[in-house]
Scaffold this motif. Structure first.
Motif, short mmCIF file in Angstrom:
data_model
loop_
_atom_site.label_atom_id
_atom_site.label_comp_id
_atom_site.label_asym_id
_atom_site.label_seq_id
_atom_site.Cartn_x
_atom_site.Cartn_y
_atom_site.Cartn_z
N GLY A 296 49.16 35.54 42.91
CA GLY A 296 48.25 34.45 43.26
C GLY A 296 46.79 34.76 42.98
N MET A 297 46.49 36.00 42.54
CA MET A 297 45.10 36.36 42.21
C MET A 297 44.61 35.61 40.97
SD MET A 297 45.35 40.48 42.61
CE MET A 297 43.59 40.77 42.70
N LEU A 298 45.52 35.29 40.06
CA LEU A 298 45.11 34.62 38.82
C LEU A 298 44.51 33.26 39.14
CD1 LEU A 298 48.17 35.54 36.60
CD2 LEU A 298 45.82 36.25 36.20
N GLY A 299 43.39 32.98 38.51
CA GLY A 299 42.71 31.72 38.74
C GLY A 299 41.76 31.74 39.93
N ARG A 300 41.57 32.92 40.53
CA ARG A 300 40.74 33.01 41.74
C ARG A 300 39.43 33.74 41.47
NH1 ARG A 300 43.36 32.31 46.54
NH2 ARG A 300 41.21 32.12 47.28
N VAL A 301 38.44 33.50 42.35
CA VAL A 301 37.13 34.15 42.25
C VAL A 301 36.92 34.95 43.53
CG1 VAL A 301 34.64 33.82 41.89
CG2 VAL A 301 36.28 32.20 40.90
N PHE A 302 36.57 36.24 43.37
CA PHE A 302 36.38 37.15 44.50
C PHE A 302 34.97 37.71 44.49
CE2 PHE A 302 40.82 37.19 43.28
CZ PHE A 302 41.51 37.10 44.48
N ILE B 98 35.90 33.99 47.29
CA ILE B 98 34.66 33.24 47.51
C ILE B 98 34.73 31.86 46.85
CG2 ILE B 98 33.16 35.25 47.82
CD1 ILE B 98 32.36 35.00 44.86
N ASP B 99 35.95 31.43 46.48
CA ASP B 99 36.10 30.14 45.80
C ASP B 99 36.53 29.02 46.75
OD1 ASP B 99 38.63 31.07 46.28
OD2 ASP B 99 39.27 31.09 44.18
N GLY B 100 36.61 29.34 48.05
CA GLY B 100 36.95 28.32 49.04
C GLY B 100 38.43 27.95 49.09
N ALA B 101 39.28 28.73 48.40
CA ALA B 101 40.71 28.40 48.35
C ALA B 101 41.54 29.24 49.32
CB ALA B 101 41.24 28.58 46.92
N GLY B 102 40.86 29.92 50.25
CA GLY B 102 41.59 30.69 51.25
C GLY B 102 42.03 32.05 50.75
N PRO B 103 42.67 32.84 51.62
CA PRO B 103 43.10 34.18 51.22
C PRO B 103 44.26 34.15 50.22
CG PRO B 103 43.88 33.66 53.43
CD PRO B 103 42.98 32.54 53.02
N VAL B 104 44.40 35.25 49.47
CA VAL B 104 45.50 35.37 48.50
C VAL B 104 46.77 35.78 49.24
CG1 VAL B 104 46.33 36.76 46.55
CG2 VAL B 104 43.97 35.98 46.59
N LEU B 105 47.88 35.18 48.83
CA LEU B 105 49.18 35.60 49.38
C LEU B 105 49.53 36.94 48.74
CD1 LEU B 105 51.52 34.72 51.23
CD2 LEU B 105 52.61 33.71 49.22
N ALA B 106 49.29 38.02 49.49
CA ALA B 106 49.37 39.37 48.91
C ALA B 106 50.75 39.98 49.10
CB ALA B 106 48.32 40.26 49.53
N GLU B 107 51.19 40.72 48.07
CA GLU B 107 52.43 41.50 48.17
C GLU B 107 52.17 42.79 48.95
OE1 GLU B 107 54.22 42.19 44.39
OE2 GLU B 107 54.21 40.07 43.83
N ARG B 108 51.01 43.37 48.70
CA ARG B 108 50.64 44.60 49.39
C ARG B 108 49.17 44.89 49.12
NH1 ARG B 108 50.92 49.23 46.01
NH2 ARG B 108 51.62 48.78 43.90
#
Length: 460
Positions: free
Chosen positions: A84-90, A97-107
Motif C-alpha cells: 500500500g506504500m505505492l502511490g503515497r507521500v511520506f 503526509i498525503d491525508g490518506a491515513g496510515p499504510v496497511l503495513a505487513e511489518r
C-alpha cells in the motif's frame, strides 16, 4: 518495559545529555515529555556507561531540564512497509503526509539496512530506457547500477529527475516497475512541484515519495534516504519488483551530516565534513544492486549539486569513487537554452557496454555511440579553432564536423522535459545527424551496419 528518566543534565543545540540511564542502545528512539504534556522525539547518538547523548528531531526551545521526562522505546528507527506504500507521500521520517491515513503495513523494517554482500551480487546487464537521448544513447543506465547526476546551483536537475521518474522502464519485461523518490532538504515549492507533477502525469501510482523539507531538522535529513532505501529493499527483494531510487539532493544530506558532526565536536575532515563521509555515503549507495536468488533489483540515481560547480569537492569526489559513472550537467549548454543540459563528453556510465547491443537495444548501438562521441569531440575542437583562426582556416571536413556539433547539441542533447524518446528514435536520430558527415568518416562503425542503417536521404 519503558522506563522514564528525569535526569537531563545539559542541552547544547540539537544535542541533549541524559545521565543514570540503563539498558539503552545506540540509535534507539526516544521521546521527551515537557511539563505541559508536549512530546518531542529524539534518537540515541552515543552511549558512554550510564550517560547517553541524544539528538533532538525537534527544536530544543522551551525545554525545562528539571521537569522534563525522557522515555526510550527499545527499538531503532523503523519503517512500516506494505504494498500500500505505492502511490503515497511520506515525510522524511516515514509518516504519511498525503491525508490518506496510515499504510496497511505487513511489518516494520529497520531503516539502517546493510550493503549487499559482494559475493551475493548479480552483475548488472539489462538496459533501462529513461527516454532521454543523452543518457540512453551515450551513457546508458543499466538495471542495478548506481549512476549519479552531478548538477550545479540553478540548473534544472529537478525537472530531469521528475522526467526520469515518469519515463523510466525496463523494455521487454513484464516485471513490475516502481520508483522510490527521496527529496532531501528541498523547499516547499520544489516539494509541491514533484508531488503535483507525479499526480498530474499518473506516475504517482507506481511511486513512493519521501519529502524532507529544508525547514525540517537535520537529523531527519540524515534518515530520509535510508527510509527510501528501506522501502526500495522491501519492494525489490520481497515483492520482486524492479525499483528505481532517485535521491535529490545528496549535498543537503552531507551538509546535515556535517552539522551533526560539528555539534558532537568531532574532528573535521576536508571542507569541515566528517572523516567518515566516504563510509557513510558507501553504506547508502551499496544498498543498490541485484541479488542472487532474487528477481527484484534496485537501480539508483543520486542527484547532487556541486558547490561552485567544483567536481573535486568532497561530495561529488567521493560519490564518483563509489558509483559506476556520472551524468554531468553543463552551465554552458543551459545558457544556450538546451534542456536537459547534459555535458556528454565528461559524463560516463561505466556499465553502458553491458546493457546495449542486439537483444538489449539494437545491434548498431555501440558503434553509433562511439562514432557520436568521436564526432562531437572533433566538432567541438573545430569550433574552438574557428574562433581563433576563422572559418576559412578550417578544412571542408572540419567545417562539417563543426556543423555536426551544433546540430548534435540542438537536436540530440536538446529535448523537451515532456518528450519520451524510445531507444530506436534515439539511434535513428544519431544516424540522421551522422549523415551530415561523409560516409567515409564512419570509422568506428562496422561497414555492414553503415550499409544497413545509413539514411537514404543524407543531410544537405
Amino acid at each position: 518495559m519503558i522506563r522514564e528518566y528525569k535526569t537531563i543534565e545539559e542541552v547544547a543545540g540539537p544535542l541533549m545529555l541524559v545521565k543514570q540511564v540503563d539498558g539503552v542502545k545506540y540509535d534507539e528512539l526516544g521521546e521527551i515529555e515537557l511539563p505541559g504534556g508536549e512530546i518531542r522525539r529524539c534518537r540515541v547518538l552515543e552511549v558512554n556507561g550510564r550517560n547517553v547523548l541524544v539528538q533532538l528531531f525537534d527544536s530544543a526551545a522551551g525545554l525545562n531540564l528539571a521537569n522534563s521526562r525522557v522515555r526510550f522505546s527499545g527499538h531503532v528507527v523503523e519503517l512500516p512497509v506494505g504494498e500500500g506504500m505505492l502511490g503515497r507521500v511520506f515525510s522524511g521520517m516515514g509518516t504519511p503526509i498525503d491525508g490518506a491515513g496510515p499504510v496497511l503495513a505487513e511489518r516494520a523494517m529497520d531503516v539502517n539496512g546493510t550493503p549487499i554482500n559482494p559475493a551475493a551480487r548479480k552483475y548488472p546487464s539489462e538496459f533501462i530506457q529513461t527516454g532521454v537521448s543523452a543518457i540512453d544513447g551515450l551513457n546508458t543506465l543499466v538495471r542495478g547500477q548506481k549512476l549519479p547526476i552531478f548538477s550545479g546551483s540553478g540548473l534544472p536537475h529537478a525537472n530531469l529527475a521528475a522526467q526520469i521518474a515518469r519515463q523510466a522502464k525496463v523494455r521487454g519485461s513484464d516485471e513490475k516497475f516502481a520508483v522510490v523518490f527521496a527529496a532531501i532538504g528541498i523547499t516547499y515549492e520544489e516539494a509541491d512541484f514533484f508531488i503535483s507533477d507525479f499526480k498530474k502525469t499518473g506516475a504517482i501510482d507506481r511511486t513512493v515519495l519521501f519529502i524532507n523539507l529544508a525547514s525540517d531538522p537535520a537529523i531527519e535529513r540524515i534518515t530520509t534516504p535510508r527510509m527510501a532505501l528501506t522501502a526500495a529493499e522491501y519492494l525489490a527483494f520481497e515483492k520482486n519488483m524492479h525499483v528505481l531510487v532517485i535521491m535529490t539532493d545528496i549535498t543537503n544530506y552531507a551538509e546535515a551530516l556535517r552539522e551533526v558532526s560539528a555539534a558532537r565536536k568531532e574532528v573535521p575532515g576536508r571542507r569541515g565534513y566528517p572523516g567518515y563521509l566516504y563510509t557513510d555515503l558507501a553504506t547508502m549507495y551499496e544498498r543498490a544492486g541485484r541479488k542472487e536468488g532474487s528477481e527484484g533489483s534496485i537501480t539508483m540515481i543520486p542527484i547532487l549539486t556541486m558547490p561552485e560547480d567544483d567536481k573535486t569537492h568532497p561530495i561529488p569526489d567521493l560519490t564518483g569513487y563509489i558509483t559506476e559513472g556520472q551524468i554531468i550537467l553543463s552551465r554552458e549548454l543551459y545558457r544556450k537554452g538546451y534542456l536537459p543540459p547534459i555535458d556528454v563528453l565528461p559524463s560516463l556510465s561505466r556499465l553502458k557496454d553491458k546493457g546495449i547491443g542486439a537483444g538489449k537495444t539494437r545491434e548498431d548501438h555501440a558503434g553509433t555511440m562511439n562514432q557520436l562521441f568521436g564526432a562531437y569531440a572533433r566538432g567541438k575542437e573545430a569550433k574552438e579553432l574557428m574562433v581563433v583562426l576563422g572559418e576559412s582556416a578550417l578544412s571542408p571536413v572540419d567545417r562539417l564536423y563543426a556543423k555536426f556539433a551544433d546540430a548534435f547539441e540542438a537536436e540530440y542533447i536538446n529535448q523537451s522535459f515532456r518528450e519520451d524518446r524510445s531507444i530506436e528514435q534515439t539511434l535513428d536520430l544519431g544516424w540522421r545527424l551522422l549523415s551530415i558527415l561523409p560516409k567515409s568518416e564512419m570509422k568506428r562503425i562496422k561497414p555492414e551496419l553503415v550499409q544497413k542503417y545509413w539514411p537514404s536521404e543524407p543531410e544537405a
